[in-house]
Scaffold this motif. Sequence first.
Motif, PDB file in Angstrom:
ATOM      1  N   LEU A  63      10.956  67.710  30.270  1.00 55.11           N
ATOM      2  CA  LEU A  63      10.749  69.140  30.541  1.00 55.11           C
ATOM      3  C   LEU A  63      10.537  69.907  29.240  1.00 55.11           C
ATOM      4  O   LEU A  63       9.671  70.787  29.148  1.00 55.11           O
ATOM      5  CB  LEU A  63      11.953  69.718  31.289  1.00 55.11           C
ATOM      6  N   LEU A  64      11.335  69.545  28.223  1.00 49.87           N
ATOM      7  CA  LEU A  64      11.193  70.198  26.921  1.00 49.87           C
ATOM      8  C   LEU A  64       9.802  69.928  26.353  1.00 49.87           C
ATOM      9  O   LEU A  64       9.108  70.848  25.893  1.00 49.87           O
ATOM     10  CB  LEU A  64      12.272  69.668  25.977  1.00 49.87           C
ATOM     11  N   LEU A  65       9.387  68.651  26.400  1.00 53.95           N
ATOM     12  CA  LEU A  65       8.076  68.307  25.848  1.00 53.95           C
ATOM     13  C   LEU A  65       6.964  68.984  26.635  1.00 53.95           C
ATOM     14  O   LEU A  65       5.943  69.371  26.077  1.00 53.95           O
ATOM     15  CB  LEU A  65       7.885  66.785  25.858  1.00 53.95           C
ATOM     16  N   TYR A  66       7.156  69.130  27.938  1.00 55.01           N
ATOM     17  CA  TYR A  66       6.145  69.806  28.743  1.00 55.01           C
ATOM     18  C   TYR A  66       5.977  71.253  28.267  1.00 55.01           C
ATOM     19  O   TYR A  66       4.860  71.740  28.112  1.00 55.01           O
ATOM     20  CB  TYR A  66       6.516  69.769  30.223  1.00 55.01           C
ATOM     21  N   THR A  67       7.115  71.913  28.012  1.00 55.50           N
ATOM     22  CA  THR A  67       7.052  73.290  27.504  1.00 55.50           C
ATOM     23  C   THR A  67       6.246  73.343  26.213  1.00 55.50           C
ATOM     24  O   THR A  67       5.502  74.290  25.965  1.00 55.50           O
ATOM     25  CB  THR A  67       8.477  73.806  27.190  1.00 55.50           C
TER      26      THR A  67
END
Lengths: 596, 596
Positions: free
Chosen positions: A451-455
């Motif tokens: 999720l962090l990398l997606y952001t």
Amino acid sequence: MAEQDRAAPERCCSYHTVQRRFPVLRWLPQYSLQWLQFDLVAGVTVGLTVVPQALAYAEVAGLPVQYGLYSSFMGCFVYCLLGTSKDVTLGPTAIMSLLVSAYAFHDPTYAILLTFLSGCIQLAMGLLHLGFLLDFIACPVIKGFTSAASITISFNQVKNILGLRDIPRQFFLQVYHTFRRIGETRAGDAVLGLACLAALVGLRAMKCHIPRIRRVELVSIRISRLIVWAAATARNALVVLFAGLVAYSFQVMGSQPFTLTGETPQGLPPFQLPPFFKATANSTVPFSEMVQELGAGLAVVPLMGLLETIAIAKAFASQNNYRIDPNQELLAMGLTNLLGSFVSSYPVTGSFGRTAVNAQTGVCTPAGGLITGILVLLSLAYLTSLFYYIPKAALAAVIICAVAPMFDAGIFRTLWRVKRLDLLPLAVTFLLCFWEVQYGIVAGVLVSGVLLLYTIARPRIKVSGQGVLLVQPASGLHFPAVEFFRDAMHRWALAASPPRCVILDCTHISSMDYTVVMGLADLLQEFQRRGVTLTFSALQAHVLQVLLSADLEGFQHFPSLEEAEKGHGVDLDGSSRVLLYNASRENMLPTSGLIQ
Amino acid sequence: MAEQDRAAPERCCSYHTVQRRFPVLRWLPQYSLQWLQFDLVAGVTVGLTVVPQALAYAEVAGLPVQYGLYSSFMGCFVYCLLGTSKDVTLGPTAIMSLLVSAYAFHDPTYAILLTFLSGCIQLAMGLLHLGFLLDFIACPVIKGFTSAASITISFNQVKNILGLRDIPRQFFLQVYHTFRRIGETRAGDAVLGLACLAALVGLRAMKCHIPRIRRVELVSIRISRLIVWAAATARNALVVLFAGLVAYSFQVMGSQPFTLTGETPQGLPPFQLPPFFKATANSTVPFSEMVQELGAGLAVVPLMGLLETIAIAKAFASQNNYRIDPNQELLAMGLTNLLGSFVSSYPVTGSFGRTAVNAQTGVCTPAGGLITGILVLLSLAYLTSLFYYIPKAALAAVIICAVAPMFDAGIFRTLWRVKRLDLLPLAVTFLLCFWEVQYGIVAGVLVSGVLLLYTIARPRIKVSGQGVLLVQPASGLHFPAVEFFRDAMHRWALAASPPRCVILDCTHISSMDYTVVMGLADLLQEFQRRGVTLTFSALQAHVLQVLLSADLEGFQHFPSLEEAEKGHGVDLDGSSRVLLYNASRENMLPTSGLIQ
């Protein structure tokens, strides 16, 4: 801390450095009689809590009960020398016991080796300053794990309350078998277990409702309140003691309705090397094979131990206004486990419940731990024969009351309200933890990482302006975002007919890696090929430095957005110049698109 | 693209959607005789390149030479129907051949199964729109991989140039054995190999220096230039043909100084199911075991294939002013591999060299691929008996000349100049690729991921101001940064005596997860406990929404930094108010500290 580290080389072997490594040197010179008084009371109170808990948690870990006590004293002594928090007490905990039961095959040999290796890993991590790794375990993952752990640990004890035997370890099988065989419930165990539960819940409730003792009140009232407070604080010890007495009376009368703890070896644990191989009747399991069998436990146990200790230390440090040093905590815990493995301890960590008791009783320095440690050693030396009579149902009640409050039902509602996306790592961790604890944690960390990398890979980009396009990434550009950003620029500027000039507002870009630089270089070329310009504005100094050193062809930069707009205005025809001059950032908003 | 996707449901089965899935429908209706002319020339030129390359790359893949040709035609036909780039040609490539040699144990059965499974995986990724995964392979990792691959592939061919046999596959062993046994060099192979290398290098150099043909020049000059250009473009075919003729002449004369390709099965490959098990003399390897043996190859081969194709397609799309659809490319390549496995192909991908030839000869549509495919099929049907005479040294020279330019020595210097930190993933990938290709790529991706996460976990925080502290994170706050941020706030505000009020300027914060919200909630509490305030300013609307929904105790927000300063000014004593009023952001810089 960063500051201290930077300055460290100057005073490498100074007294200050020694003090940082041995925090005992900070408080010992100022130690006073008043502190001793508080530390004594706190030490004894924690001791009365740790003895019954240790016996119970050993049960959770699937080890003989004495191992709980073997694990309870080394942390007290080591932490007294090396710990940076006055409140933290190291020892066996519910979650660590659950992990040990998952990784050590209910075999003390494996558990002790795991302690030794975890200690080495934690020490190494402390020396390498790897405490920051904990930053990557997000809050929803921790909440999911503790909530699931509180359910599995509690349910694990239901079989002891009901007096059922030979229930499998795996949670789902356990639920199935417990319900299937509920008819085999032993009445004695069930009655005693439920009574103990009721007593513990009642005593805890009383503790919450004791009004503060005021000096104006009658002595008799003050004394009765003190008794209630003492009973509530030492409730675990009282309940276990009482249940033991009941069981003993039945034994004397010749009948025994309870499942008892049974024979416990007398005396202190031997001081010996941890077992580096396991000799069975007809073969020897070598060290390498044991390590292989411990597997993921060698990562999960040290990390979770660390996580628990530091989370607790930070919580109480914040409450009581002092600062802890995570890497020093890591060293203290590593050394505790390393030395603990020489006295047959299983892996230990900071205990939330006992740390809270310690803080509440007003401990002043880690010296309180010494008293606790001595109490545990005395129990081992003189009381083990009495442990025989402790009913397992009473210990089960102690555990259930200790872990039940860890279940946080509100977190699901809170996350739904605050940040729905974070329900995903929570739910993944929570559900998978019922299957296998480590899968839950690893999956939760991975999901929150994704999720962090997606952001990061899909930053918001604000596109606005007429004529010349103003493109404003709402956050930094990192390499996973390059293709997305190039696509956006194509869609909005290059694919338009005619192609449009772009001002790239870099206000929010605080660093730039080589992939981003290359992507921008390609974009610049494409813009040149279409005969339009791409202008950079508001680059931070070090980012500008990176772009300049890359020698980009056609690179143009204006220190501020306004100057960039003016710069473009000169090259534009009248109409768009007017539009740009009039366009404040806010005015542009209505015609803008927000990409994500 | 995001736009198109969003609008997709409305026109799910429209002609537009069909056109998106079969891009051939876009260009076929407009196909003209002029296009045909260009496509014909390009198709033949690429065909003359692909035949010798296919034979050579099969050698790199450790497969019999005919498998190179088996792999060369399916891509031409499928891409003609499904491809979104006019230039890309799918087929065997140096890097993919290297990967196949690493994963398929030099066994056609495994290679074909790998093709089938890679095709399925690529198709699935295309259907699930997983093309974005490529975003996480940073530029330094790709550069490190291609540079290392160009060295290993080139060196792998040195043994063929020297006529050495039984050299192990592993790079380091190969280097050792090649040098140890250099005395066994066969003179014939060495002379021919070096001659071919010289010819290829010379022809390529000539091509680079041909001046543009101008209409004013004499016809004879124009024709001679055209001949030079044709010879330079089809240099691979010419060199192989010439070397084959020399070898044939020697054969006729009764002596053979060269190592030849040898017997090649005549005719087209059979159309049959890919092998789902492997039958050996005395046992059968079942499907599951074969899949297990392919192991990491099942991730590396589809991903690298994808990476190569899309990188090439994007490069030429940008050069020739058109856009490609990565997910459609993925589908085209997946189907090529899937169908290819029915005609004994090994995994294919976009070829940089042949795509460049295609573009240079002025191809207009993917129909050029049809011609290439037919040429390959004709070679298979009628020319395989002639392949017997092709010297291996000549093929080795073709490969070395094709891959040597992939080595990019300048990248090390460039990174040193532009972004030194990115040398780390580059060096890790480059060095580990000599050991095992997949370790290099995986390690490179991990290292660049760790560097990215480090940037996120340790954001720059600008701290400035006198009296009231102004704290400005230079980039977004994500969960790994929470503890670091809290430490910074403690160090600068809470640990100061007396504790200082803080204005937190959230200009650069574009999203907020639950862990950050919790961290801020804890900070707010700590500030309240010390009797100072923590005020938020310039929160973006959706971030403000998140914080409001979390019901933080003592939460205070001002829409802009100026208002926050004014708001604080009221509560402050005269001196600090004046300071704050006078303090523009720039004026604060000299007294500020920059944390990282």
